[in-house]
Design a protein around this motif. Structure first.
Motif, PDB file in Angstrom:
ATOM      1  N   THR A   9     -34.615 -14.562  18.614  1.00 58.57           N
ATOM      2  CA  THR A   9     -35.409 -14.395  19.835  1.00 58.57           C
ATOM      3  C   THR A   9     -36.190 -15.661  20.144  1.00 58.57           C
ATOM      4  O   THR A   9     -36.217 -16.111  21.295  1.00 58.57           O
ATOM      5  CB  THR A   9     -36.370 -13.195  19.694  1.00 58.57           C
ATOM      6  N   TRP A  10     -36.832 -16.270  19.160  1.00 60.48           N
ATOM      7  CA  TRP A  10     -37.602 -17.500  19.389  1.00 60.48           C
ATOM      8  C   TRP A  10     -36.709 -18.611  19.931  1.00 60.48           C
ATOM      9  O   TRP A  10     -37.082 -19.322  20.855  1.00 60.48           O
ATOM     10  CB  TRP A  10     -38.278 -17.974  18.112  1.00 60.48           C
ATOM     11  N   ILE A  11     -35.525 -18.748  19.336  1.00 63.75           N
ATOM     12  CA  ILE A  11     -34.608 -19.800  19.785  1.00 63.75           C
ATOM     13  C   ILE A  11     -34.150 -19.515  21.216  1.00 63.75           C
ATOM     14  O   ILE A  11     -34.168 -20.400  22.076  1.00 63.75           O
ATOM     15  CB  ILE A  11     -33.408 -19.938  18.832  1.00 63.75           C
ATOM     16  N   LEU A  15     -34.878 -22.144  24.324  1.00 61.93           N
ATOM     17  CA  LEU A  15     -33.747 -23.033  24.558  1.00 61.93           C
ATOM     18  C   LEU A  15     -32.626 -22.246  25.221  1.00 61.93           C
ATOM     19  O   LEU A  15     -32.267 -21.155  24.757  1.00 61.93           O
ATOM     20  CB  LEU A  15     -33.257 -23.593  23.211  1.00 61.93           C
ATOM     21  N   GLU A  16     -32.094 -22.783  26.304  1.00 65.87           N
ATOM     22  CA  GLU A  16     -30.958 -22.130  26.955  1.00 65.87           C
ATOM     23  C   GLU A  16     -29.729 -22.337  26.076  1.00 65.87           C
ATOM     24  O   GLU A  16     -29.321 -23.475  25.832  1.00 65.87           O
ATOM     25  CB  GLU A  16     -30.738 -22.705  28.342  1.00 65.87           C
ATOM     26  N   GLU A  30     -29.943 -18.909   7.985  1.00 65.78           N
ATOM     27  CA  GLU A  30     -29.013 -19.880   8.545  1.00 65.78           C
ATOM     28  C   GLU A  30     -28.761 -19.484   9.998  1.00 65.78           C
ATOM     29  O   GLU A  30     -28.702 -18.297  10.324  1.00 65.78           O
ATOM     30  CB  GLU A  30     -27.722 -19.953   7.757  1.00 65.78           C
ATOM     31  N   ALA A  31     -28.655 -20.499  10.844  1.00 62.77           N
ATOM     32  CA  ALA A  31     -28.465 -20.261  12.267  1.00 62.77           C
ATOM     33  C   ALA A  31     -27.350 -21.135  12.801  1.00 62.77           C
ATOM     34  O   ALA A  31     -27.204 -22.291  12.398  1.00 62.77           O
ATOM     35  CB  ALA A  31     -29.757 -20.554  13.026  1.00 62.77           C
ATOM     36  N   VAL A  32     -26.583 -20.557  13.708  1.00 56.10           N
ATOM     37  CA  VAL A  32     -25.589 -21.289  14.477  1.00 56.10           C
ATOM     38  C   VAL A  32     -26.077 -21.259  15.917  1.00 56.10           C
ATOM     39  O   VAL A  32     -26.318 -20.181  16.467  1.00 56.10           O
ATOM     40  CB  VAL A  32     -24.194 -20.628  14.377  1.00 56.10           C
ATOM     41  N   VAL A  33     -26.265 -22.454  16.491  1.00 52.39           N
ATOM     42  CA  VAL A  33     -26.789 -22.551  17.848  1.00 52.39           C
ATOM     43  C   VAL A  33     -25.853 -23.434  18.664  1.00 52.39           C
ATOM     44  O   VAL A  33     -25.591 -24.579  18.294  1.00 52.39           O
ATOM     45  CB  VAL A  33     -28.218 -23.153  17.864  1.00 52.39           C
ATOM     46  N   VAL A  34     -25.356 -22.890  19.779  1.00 48.23           N
ATOM     47  CA  VAL A  34     -24.492 -23.630  20.692  1.00 48.23           C
ATOM     48  C   VAL A  34     -25.218 -23.749  22.025  1.00 48.23           C
ATOM     49  O   VAL A  34     -25.618 -22.740  22.605  1.00 48.23           O
ATOM     50  CB  VAL A  34     -23.130 -22.907  20.876  1.00 48.23           C
ATOM     51  N   GLU A  52     -38.211 -27.442  18.090  1.00 43.74           N
ATOM     52  CA  GLU A  52     -39.158 -27.329  19.203  1.00 43.74           C
ATOM     53  C   GLU A  52     -39.121 -25.926  19.794  1.00 43.74           C
ATOM     54  O   GLU A  52     -40.160 -25.367  20.146  1.00 43.74           O
ATOM     55  CB  GLU A  52     -38.837 -28.358  20.284  1.00 43.74           C
ATOM     56  N   ALA A  53     -37.930 -25.343  19.900  1.00 47.87           N
ATOM     57  CA  ALA A  53     -37.793 -23.985  20.434  1.00 47.87           C
ATOM     58  C   ALA A  53     -38.482 -22.961  19.539  1.00 47.87           C
ATOM     59  O   ALA A  53     -38.912 -21.913  20.013  1.00 47.87           O
ATOM     60  CB  ALA A  53     -36.312 -23.633  20.607  1.00 47.87           C
ATOM     61  N   LEU A  54     -38.591 -23.279  18.254  1.00 47.54           N
ATOM     62  CA  LEU A  54     -39.245 -22.356  17.317  1.00 47.54           C
ATOM     63  C   LEU A  54     -40.760 -22.385  17.420  1.00 47.54           C
ATOM     64  O   LEU A  54     -41.447 -21.638  16.730  1.00 47.54           O
ATOM     65  CB  LEU A  54     -38.793 -22.669  15.882  1.00 47.54           C
TER      66      LEU A  54
END
Length: 74
Positions: A9-11, A15-16, A30-34, A52-54
């Motif tokens: 949710t924070w990410i 961040l879009e 662990e996170a995967v962010v695209v 920064e998004a966190l």
């Protein structure tokens, strides 16, 4: 205790993203962010964008986050 859903949710709020997946046991995550926002950025810069998004959670309550980042094309 922080849950994977909290981090996701924070990410997503900061961040879009095209995709965010977070897994963890309450201590290590662990996170995967695209995100298209990562285009033209180095891996370090991509991770900084996620941090920064966190909004300051990294290093405080959240201290162990393995990141895998990429653009929609990768």
């Amino acid at each position: 205790m922080i849950r994977p859903e909290d981090i996701q949710t924070w990410i997503e709020q900061g961040l879009e993203c095209e995709q965010v997946r977070v897994a963890g046991d309450g201590h290590h995550f662990e996170a995967v962010v695209v995100s298209a926002a990562f285009r033209g950025k180095s891996r370090v810069q991509q991770h900084q964008i996620v941090y920064e998004a966190l909004k300051g959670q990294m290093g405080g309550a959240l201290h162990a986050l393995a990141l895998q980042t990429g653009t929609p094309e990768t």
